[in-house]
Design an enzyme around this catalytic site. Structure first.
Site, short mmCIF file in Angstrom:
data_model
loop_
_atom_site.label_atom_id
_atom_site.label_comp_id
_atom_site.label_asym_id
_atom_site.label_seq_id
_atom_site.Cartn_x
_atom_site.Cartn_y
_atom_site.Cartn_z
N ALA A 3 1.38 1.81 11.64
CA ALA A 3 1.59 1.08 10.38
C ALA A 3 0.28 0.82 9.65
CB ALA A 3 2.30 -0.25 10.67
N PRO A 41 -3.38 -11.17 10.89
CA PRO A 41 -3.71 -10.85 12.29
C PRO A 41 -3.83 -9.33 12.44
CG PRO A 41 -1.38 -11.44 12.07
CD PRO A 41 -2.03 -11.72 10.74
N ASP A 42 -4.72 -8.89 13.31
CA ASP A 42 -4.81 -7.47 13.62
C ASP A 42 -3.86 -7.18 14.79
OD1 ASP A 42 -5.60 -4.92 14.75
OD2 ASP A 42 -7.34 -5.04 13.41
N ILE A 43 -2.77 -6.53 14.49
CA ILE A 43 -1.71 -6.35 15.48
C ILE A 43 -2.17 -5.42 16.61
CG2 ILE A 43 0.69 -5.62 15.83
CD1 ILE A 43 1.04 -6.11 12.75
N ASN A 55 0.85 -1.20 0.00
CA ASN A 55 0.00 0.00 0.00
C ASN A 55 0.89 1.25 0.00
OD1 ASN A 55 0.42 0.93 2.86
ND2 ASN A 55 -0.37 -1.13 3.25
N ASP A 71 -4.41 -5.97 5.28
CA ASP A 71 -5.47 -6.77 5.91
C ASP A 71 -5.43 -8.22 5.46
OD1 ASP A 71 -6.66 -4.77 7.50
OD2 ASP A 71 -7.57 -3.89 5.72
O1 C5P Z 1 -8.78 -1.57 10.75
P1 C5P Z 1 -7.81 -0.56 10.28
O2 C5P Z 1 -6.72 -1.12 9.42
O3 C5P Z 1 -8.40 0.67 9.67
O4 C5P Z 1 -7.12 -0.07 11.65
C1 C5P Z 1 -6.08 0.82 11.66
C2 C5P Z 1 -5.29 0.66 12.92
O5 C5P Z 1 -5.11 -0.70 13.23
C3 C5P Z 1 -3.89 1.23 12.80
O6 C5P Z 1 -3.48 1.68 14.05
C4 C5P Z 1 -3.09 0.02 12.34
O7 C5P Z 1 -1.73 0.15 12.68
C5 C5P Z 1 -3.76 -1.10 13.09
N1 C5P Z 1 -3.78 -2.40 12.37
C6 C5P Z 1 -3.01 -3.42 12.85
N2 C5P Z 1 -3.03 -4.65 12.24
C7 C5P Z 1 -3.83 -4.86 11.18
C8 C5P Z 1 -4.63 -3.83 10.68
C9 C5P Z 1 -4.56 -2.60 11.30
O8 C5P Z 1 -2.27 -3.22 13.82
N3 C5P Z 1 -3.84 -6.07 10.62
#
Ligand code: C5P
Length: 399
Positions: A275, A305-307, A211, A279
């Site tokens: 960051a 994974p959503d970090i 991205n 997704d």
């Molecule tokens: O859901 P979205 O991507 O819009 O969320 C943005 C926030 O979540 C940011 O702080 C981003 O660093 C974090 N994020 C994450 N891991 C992901 C997706 C987003 O830490 N897989």
């Protein structure tokens, strides 16, 4: 303003040694940390770097002579030395240290050092024999006795081919020594974890899903946290940005690697997740996908994974968790929902439909449990400074 180097004025005296060229990099780092740099170049220093290079990087007029009438009329040398919060001599040569130790005032640099009670930090660099000579060591003892901080040079191979102590310390070490002159900073003793940049998810050995995140905002925040005295771990996706002063950087490529690096960095007191994590990741082909006439390959995507959510709900959750939200519509509603869902305390929300990616400018709103605050359009550096001041007051430190 957070403490540290932000808003400080540093008078930088560049003396004549082969290490003078490294002073240019120091100027850049000092300015990046928010300091104003007033450069002074000795006559011999000007044989190694040009006044133009120094003034262009400092964004200030370079003073080179005691006898520059225009400068004297604008600002006498005594005022010049007193306008600063700190005087840094880099490189400090054997000759300038000898003259300063003797209280001489035979050029602008020596006069400034004699005419001031501003704290002075000297960063020596010279030939190993000159450094080890009893006369130099005697001068350094006298300078230290007068209250001057004289750093120890590094050991190693010298420009002249000899080996031993006398090399200029590296720039991060000089920056740390300068920061220490301004006290511990409001976030001293706290560990901050910051993520920045995009992630790249490989499709095959030569292609990836990525991205447009530039990493600029996250790097600015990491630098501002370090300038405020925090110990900072910056987990950076693939970007070509210089590491901010005093920051420990861990480079990663994929979301999985970023998550592992974040987990390894815990415990932390503060997490700022900037960051733009991909997704989805693709199922990676072991060899380069070829056009074989059977049409385009189907990409099978899996969710990453959503970090942020992982950190926000972790047993070792940092005391303050800040997320970012890049949206193209319904900004505040999405950000408020994201704050709760991801277990974040604050969300910094910005509308990326306005060309924020890669830009030095942005327009954010800070979303907390109390509601949203519009910070207006401003440089990313200013968002970093303001966010860190806010973090400092959250931890009870005077911003
Ligand atoms: O859901 P979205 O991507 O819009 O969320 C943005 C926030 O979540 C940011 O702080 C981003 O660093 C974090 N994020 C994450 N891991 C992901 C997706 C987003 O830490 N897989």
């Amino acid at each position: 303003m957070p403490a540290g180097m932000q808003g400080k004025t540093i008078l930088l005296i560049v003396a004549g040694g082969i290490a003078a060229f490294k002073a240019l990099e120091l100027v850049r780092e000092l300015r990046r940390a928010g300091a104003r740099v007033l450069p002074v170049l000795s006559e011999n220093g000007a044989r190694f770097v040009t006044p133009l290079a120094l003034s262009a990087l400092a964004g200030e007029t370079v003073r080179t002579s005691l006898w520059d009438l225009e400068d004297e009329a604008l600002m006498g040398h005594i005022q010049l030395s007193r306008a600063a919060d700190l005087i840094v001599v880099c490189p400090a040569t054997a000759d300038l240290m000898a003259r300063a130790a003797a209280g001489r005032a035979d050029d602008l640099a020596a006069t400034l050092l004699l005419a001031t009670d501003t704290p002075v930090l000297m960063v020596p660099a010279m030939n190993v024999r000159m450094w080890l000579h009893p006369a130099t060591q005697r001068n350094i003892e006298r300078l230290r006795g007068d209250g001057v901080t004289v750093l120890e040079p590094d050991d190693g191979e010298m420009a002249c081919g000899e080996f031993g102590p006398g090399r200029l310390p590296d720039i991060p070490a000089i920056m740390a020594a300068i920061a220490a002159q301004f006290g511990p900073g409001p976030l001293a003793g706290l560990h901050a974890l910051v993520t920045a940049g995009p992630t790249h998810e490989p499709i095959d050995p030569v292609r990836f899903i990525g991205n447009h995140s530039s990493g600029k905002q996250g790097f600015a925040i990491a630098g501002a946290l370090a300038a405020a005295g925090a110990r900072v771990t910056l987990v950076a996706g693939p970007v070509q940005l210089p590491t901010p002063a005093g920051v420990r950087r861990v480079d990663v490529m994929t979301a999985h690697q970023m998550q592992a690096a974040c987990q390894a960095a815990l415990p932390a007191d503060i997490a700022v997740m900037v960051a733009a994590v991909a997704d989805w990741r693709a199922e990676t082909a072991p060899a380069k996908l070829k056009k074989d006439g059977s049409g385009p390959p189907a990409l099978v995507l899996r969710e990453n994974p959503d970090i942020l959510a992982g950190i926000g709900h972790d047993a070792r959750r940092p005391a303050l968790v800040v997320g970012f939200a890049a949206e193209t519509g319904d900004l505040l509603a999405h950000a408020a929902a994201k704050r709760v869902r991801k277990g974040a305390d604050w969300i910094v929300a910005n509308d990326v439909s306005e060309g924020v990616f890669g830009s030095d400018h942005t327009h954010v709103q800070l979303v907390t449990a109390a509601g949203a605050e519009d910070w207006g359009p401003c440089p990313k550096q200013a968002v970093a400074t303001r966010l860190v001041a806010r973090i400092a007051s959250h931890f009870g430190a005077a911003p």
